[in-house]
Design a protein around this motif. Structure first.
Motif, mmCIF file in Angstrom:
data_model
loop_
_atom_site.group_PDB
_atom_site.id
_atom_site.type_symbol
_atom_site.label_atom_id
_atom_site.label_comp_id
_atom_site.label_asym_id
_atom_site.label_seq_id
_atom_site.Cartn_x
_atom_site.Cartn_y
_atom_site.Cartn_z
ATOM 1 N N TYR A 25 0.824 -1.203 0.000
ATOM 2 C CA TYR A 25 0.000 0.000 0.000
ATOM 3 C C TYR A 25 0.865 1.262 0.000
ATOM 4 C CZ TYR A 25 -3.152 3.576 1.818
ATOM 5 O OH TYR A 25 -3.851 4.741 2.003
ATOM 6 N N LYS A 29 0.860 4.190 -2.842
ATOM 7 C CA LYS A 29 0.552 5.569 -2.475
ATOM 8 C C LYS A 29 1.667 6.503 -2.922
ATOM 9 C CE LYS A 29 -1.532 7.778 1.532
ATOM 10 N NZ LYS A 29 -1.728 7.673 2.974
ATOM 11 N N ASN A 32 1.800 6.654 -6.898
ATOM 12 C CA ASN A 32 0.571 6.979 -7.617
ATOM 13 C C ASN A 32 0.268 5.964 -8.730
ATOM 14 O OD1 ASN A 32 -1.705 8.509 -7.676
ATOM 15 N ND2 ASN A 32 -0.918 9.966 -9.187
ATOM 16 N N ASP A 34 -1.630 2.375 -9.192
ATOM 17 C CA ASP A 34 -2.659 1.664 -8.435
ATOM 18 C C ASP A 34 -2.419 0.161 -8.298
ATOM 19 O OD1 ASP A 34 -4.142 3.716 -7.627
ATOM 20 O OD2 ASP A 34 -5.843 3.391 -8.963
ATOM 21 N N ILE A 51 -6.091 -1.915 -6.101
ATOM 22 C CA ILE A 51 -6.892 -1.168 -5.122
ATOM 23 C C ILE A 51 -8.064 -2.036 -4.673
ATOM 24 C CG2 ILE A 51 -8.464 -0.017 -6.748
ATOM 25 C CD1 ILE A 51 -6.657 1.836 -4.002
ATOM 26 N N TRP A 52 -8.514 -2.878 -5.573
ATOM 27 C CA TRP A 52 -9.613 -3.787 -5.294
ATOM 28 C C TRP A 52 -9.252 -4.784 -4.191
ATOM 29 C CZ3 TRP A 52 -14.528 -3.767 -6.371
ATOM 30 C CH2 TRP A 52 -15.250 -4.934 -6.235
ATOM 31 N N LEU A 54 -6.992 -4.320 -1.920
ATOM 32 C CA LEU A 54 -6.863 -3.577 -0.659
ATOM 33 C C LEU A 54 -8.232 -3.356 -0.023
ATOM 34 C CD1 LEU A 54 -4.180 -0.874 -1.580
ATOM 35 C CD2 LEU A 54 -3.840 -3.026 -0.356
ATOM 36 N N LYS A 99 -7.547 -4.526 -15.642
ATOM 37 C CA LYS A 99 -7.066 -3.228 -16.098
ATOM 38 C C LYS A 99 -5.552 -3.166 -16.195
ATOM 39 C CE LYS A 99 -10.872 -0.574 -14.293
ATOM 40 N NZ LYS A 99 -11.205 -0.055 -12.988
ATOM 41 N N ALA A 116 -4.735 -0.025 -18.467
ATOM 42 C CA ALA A 116 -5.809 0.526 -19.306
ATOM 43 C C ALA A 116 -5.636 2.035 -19.428
ATOM 44 C CB ALA A 116 -7.165 0.203 -18.694
ATOM 45 N N LYS A 117 -5.248 2.647 -18.326
ATOM 46 C CA LYS A 117 -5.073 4.093 -18.306
ATOM 47 C C LYS A 117 -4.009 4.529 -19.312
ATOM 48 C CE LYS A 117 -4.827 7.620 -14.723
ATOM 49 N NZ LYS A 117 -4.643 7.851 -13.290
ATOM 50 N N GLU A 121 -4.575 6.949 -22.495
ATOM 51 C CA GLU A 121 -3.857 8.218 -22.572
ATOM 52 C C GLU A 121 -2.923 8.320 -23.773
ATOM 53 O OE1 GLU A 121 -2.030 8.747 -18.778
ATOM 54 O OE2 GLU A 121 -3.912 9.433 -17.865
ATOM 55 N N TYR B 25 -13.279 12.514 -20.649
ATOM 56 C CA TYR B 25 -11.865 12.154 -20.508
ATOM 57 C C TYR B 25 -11.030 13.346 -20.029
ATOM 58 C CZ TYR B 25 -7.135 10.849 -21.906
ATOM 59 O OH TYR B 25 -5.794 10.621 -21.926
ATOM 60 N N LYS B 29 -8.846 13.530 -16.600
ATOM 61 C CA LYS B 29 -7.399 13.764 -16.665
ATOM 62 C C LYS B 29 -7.023 14.970 -15.796
ATOM 63 C CE LYS B 29 -3.956 13.592 -20.308
ATOM 64 N NZ LYS B 29 -3.743 13.698 -21.754
ATOM 65 N N ILE B 51 -12.446 4.418 -16.304
ATOM 66 C CA ILE B 51 -11.294 4.179 -17.177
ATOM 67 C C ILE B 51 -11.573 2.936 -18.036
ATOM 68 C CG2 ILE B 51 -9.961 2.677 -15.636
ATOM 69 C CD1 ILE B 51 -8.438 5.638 -17.438
ATOM 70 N N TRP B 52 -12.347 2.043 -17.466
ATOM 71 C CA TRP B 52 -12.716 0.825 -18.169
ATOM 72 C C TRP B 52 -13.580 1.134 -19.401
ATOM 73 C CZ3 TRP B 52 -11.116 -3.935 -18.141
ATOM 74 C CH2 TRP B 52 -11.892 -4.914 -18.734
ATOM 75 N N LEU B 55 -11.441 2.547 -22.109
ATOM 76 C CA LEU B 55 -10.675 1.504 -22.794
ATOM 77 C C LEU B 55 -11.551 0.812 -23.835
ATOM 78 C CD1 LEU B 55 -7.972 -0.120 -22.861
ATOM 79 C CD2 LEU B 55 -9.114 -1.799 -21.416
ATOM 80 N N LYS B 58 -11.906 2.906 -26.816
ATOM 81 C CA LYS B 58 -10.696 2.857 -27.624
ATOM 82 C C LYS B 58 -10.636 1.540 -28.408
ATOM 83 C CE LYS B 58 -6.305 4.875 -27.750
ATOM 84 N NZ LYS B 58 -5.702 6.141 -27.320
ATOM 85 N N LYS B 99 -15.915 -0.032 -8.173
ATOM 86 C CA LYS B 99 -14.986 0.696 -7.324
ATOM 87 C C LYS B 99 -15.489 2.069 -6.932
ATOM 88 C CE LYS B 99 -10.863 -1.481 -9.030
ATOM 89 N NZ LYS B 99 -10.045 -1.318 -10.213
ATOM 90 N N ALA B 116 -13.297 3.201 -3.859
ATOM 91 C CA ALA B 116 -12.557 2.180 -3.121
ATOM 92 C C ALA B 116 -11.256 2.778 -2.582
ATOM 93 C CB ALA B 116 -12.269 0.998 -4.039
ATOM 94 N N VAL B 120 -9.815 2.846 1.235
ATOM 95 C CA VAL B 120 -8.533 2.241 1.589
ATOM 96 C C VAL B 120 -7.634 3.270 2.267
ATOM 97 C CG1 VAL B 120 -6.423 1.258 0.634
ATOM 98 C CG2 VAL B 120 -8.639 0.467 -0.194
#
Lengths: 359, 359
Positions: A25, A29, A32, A34, A51-52, A54, A99, A116-117, A121, B25, B29, B51-52, B55, B58, B99, B116, B120
């Motif tokens: 964790y 953190k 940045n 995930d 994160i899921w 956690l 993801k 995925a991000k 991007e 988006y 961002k 974000i899913w 994706l 895309k 989430k 989520a 956390v």
């Protein structure tokens, strides 16, 4: 072309088996990012902490300080090699509903993480639409009632694909106006389609495929008006649905002895054509806007296997539509009912462009 | 004790129907928040962009600039009120596998977003009780014909979630044997379920929910045998489908004046219970294997809004199943037809575990 290597994260987080959840964790953190990759003592990737995971740990009241990562990690881990295409990584994510994919080299050593991000991007990551421009031979397709949304939509999609489209209407003027509009739409995206116009009774004569984008109430009148142009070898596509609003404001079906498609079949079969039911649950609003992709299933019902195959091929030529063989024409009734159900659900959830997929 | 209000994000991202994906988006961002709430023109929350979803857009080559958010948004949205406990929000996330939960006030206006990640990160958010899969109180559920695959499947899924299950059968011996098996199955994965057995006529007496996992042909006989135990306040769930194999070997529906669910309704309503049609298209083979996740939609039809809501809640407690309100009980007919269509498609494509999702 960009590959996984170009957009993967190289400074990913790592913990090893036995490390505490708190350790994972902290790294997430601080960075940045995930996700944390879990390695075993031989530096092989055995799990992921997201994160899921956690959240799950928190839900189960696991103390972060003393619980080892293996208690909550997700596994098995999906991996990809660094020279794979972006498309491949997207496929893995979509198919596994994840993801993050771990990137490995040829020795299965972890070299990165693709998220995925990162894909979203990455502006240079163009996903090539699987448009098969090689459609085999073009068909001559008459679209009866082709001035409505559904008709215009099919004309645009198949016109773009190289088919010869004949827009039919009871008004020649109307048909010509719409044909011109549709040509203009496609010209603006660099396509020179073959779209012509004519009276319903005229356009059917030469057509190999005849699509009836008409209301249920017009079936009899329409067929009488085109019957002289019908002959063997033609395929009639019926997306017709006998929709009827109920007193309670719910969409329903006008119940008859047979479905709309079976009615078309019984009226035209003596003249030669085969009838195939299709396109019931594709939202017309989406269909008519060429910039909208269509990610739906189209269930096809018909008694003649050969005609059904042709229609399924025509459907698969529209990107992202998946034709599914729904059996004999008797099943058209279900497709017609299904349309009203989809409309009701779309209204309820304020998503007028609802469709469906079998999974 | 901390509540949702204390840790929710108040400066969440918002777009409205018709806005482009690019717009959502950009906001995500700029804010570093991975989610955007989609509102309709009346400022009611109708979807989420994650974000899913980006994706997916895309992957399908949707142009971000011109595609409206409703094409890719996730729906329906799970909401929670701001004074709810952190535990409740975790339950919602775990059970719906999401989430983010949208926080609303008493007028259903969006006031925040709880993620989520926020849970956390919240060190003061001590989770006191281990979160079970059951949201709210457990129900007493009688499963009539509970020895078949569909009945066993529902018993396992709801039994695991903490509900009190009563397996009903015409043979007490059979019911007891199956109940013991099911308890054994769940014990082996560390769950101590409450699963009992009895004659059909006995188990319905105390049940709040009665699921008829029986063949169409048994409806009349069965209802006669349990009628003394039926009373107001009970909900009967009908997944019954009048399947009939056609001469051509295709699955079809035995056509009657009314659907199976309407028949159940007409026979039982005078005694008090409400009838809700559901679970038609969930493959029984998947349902009965607890290790198989179920990623399907369950369309629910019924005339009584309150009963429908209870059934939809019970559905959402089975991980990855999404309940959709399919309107009045009249629409049960469509769901029954749809089952035979899905079976035919599943056979055709050699995927017996086919189901469907509205998109």
């Amino acid at each position: 072309m960009r590959t996984v290597k170009d957009i993967m994260i190289k400074n990913f987080n790592v913990v090893t088996l036995g490390d505490s959840i708190a350790c994972a964790y902290q790294k997430m953190k601080a960075s940045n990012i995930d996700t944390t990759i879990v390695l075993d003592k031989k530096a092989q990737c055995v799990g992921l902490i997201t994160i899921w995971d956690l959240l799950k740990a928190k839900a189960l009241s696991y103390p972060f300080d003393t619980t080892p990562v293996e208690e909550i990690m997700s596994f098995p881990v999906v991996t990809i090699t660094e020279d794979s295409s972006i498309e491949e990584s997207i496929s893995l994510m979509m198919n596994n509903r994840i993801k993050n994919v771990v990137v490995v080299d040829s020795d299965q050593r972890v070299v990165g993480l693709i998220s995925a991000k990162a894909i979203v991007e990455c502006e240079e990551c163009i996903v090539n639409n699987k448009i098969s421009c090689t459609i085999g031979r073009p068909y001559k397709i008459a679209i009866i009632g082709g001035t409505g949304k559904q008709g215009r939509g099919l004309a645009l999609r198949w016109g773009k694909g190289g088919h010869h489209i004949l827009i039919g209407s009871r008004s020649l003027e109307n048909a010509k106006k719409i044909a011109e509009q549709l040509r203009g739409n496609l010209n603006s995206i660099g396509v020179e389609p073959k779209i012509e116009a004519g009276l319903n009774s005229e356009v059917v004569k030469d057509a190999e495929i005849i699509v009836l984008t008409i209301p249920y109430q017009s079936i009899e009148e329409l067929i009488l008006s085109i019957k002289d142009g019908l002959h063997e070898g033609q395929i009639i596509i019926s997306p017709v649905v006998p929709l009827k609003m109920s007193d309670g404001g719910e969409m329903g079906i006008e119940r008859h002895r047979i479905s709309a498609a079976e009615k078309v079949y019984l009226m035209t079969k003596p003249l030669g054509p085969e009838t195939v039911a299709a396109f019931h649950t594709i939202p017309a609003a989406n269909l008519s806007r060429i910039e909208f992709p269509l990610n739906f299933d189209v269930v096809v019902a018909g008694n003649d296997a050969k005609s059904k195959k042709v229609v399924m091929k025509l459907i698969s030529q529209i990107p992202n539509l998946r034709p599914l063989d729904g059996g004999s024409l008797k099943n058209a009734e279900t497709l017609e009912y299904l349309t009203s159900l989809a409309i009701n659900i779309g209204r309820k959830y304020k998503k007028p462009t609802i469709g469906l997929k079998f999974i």
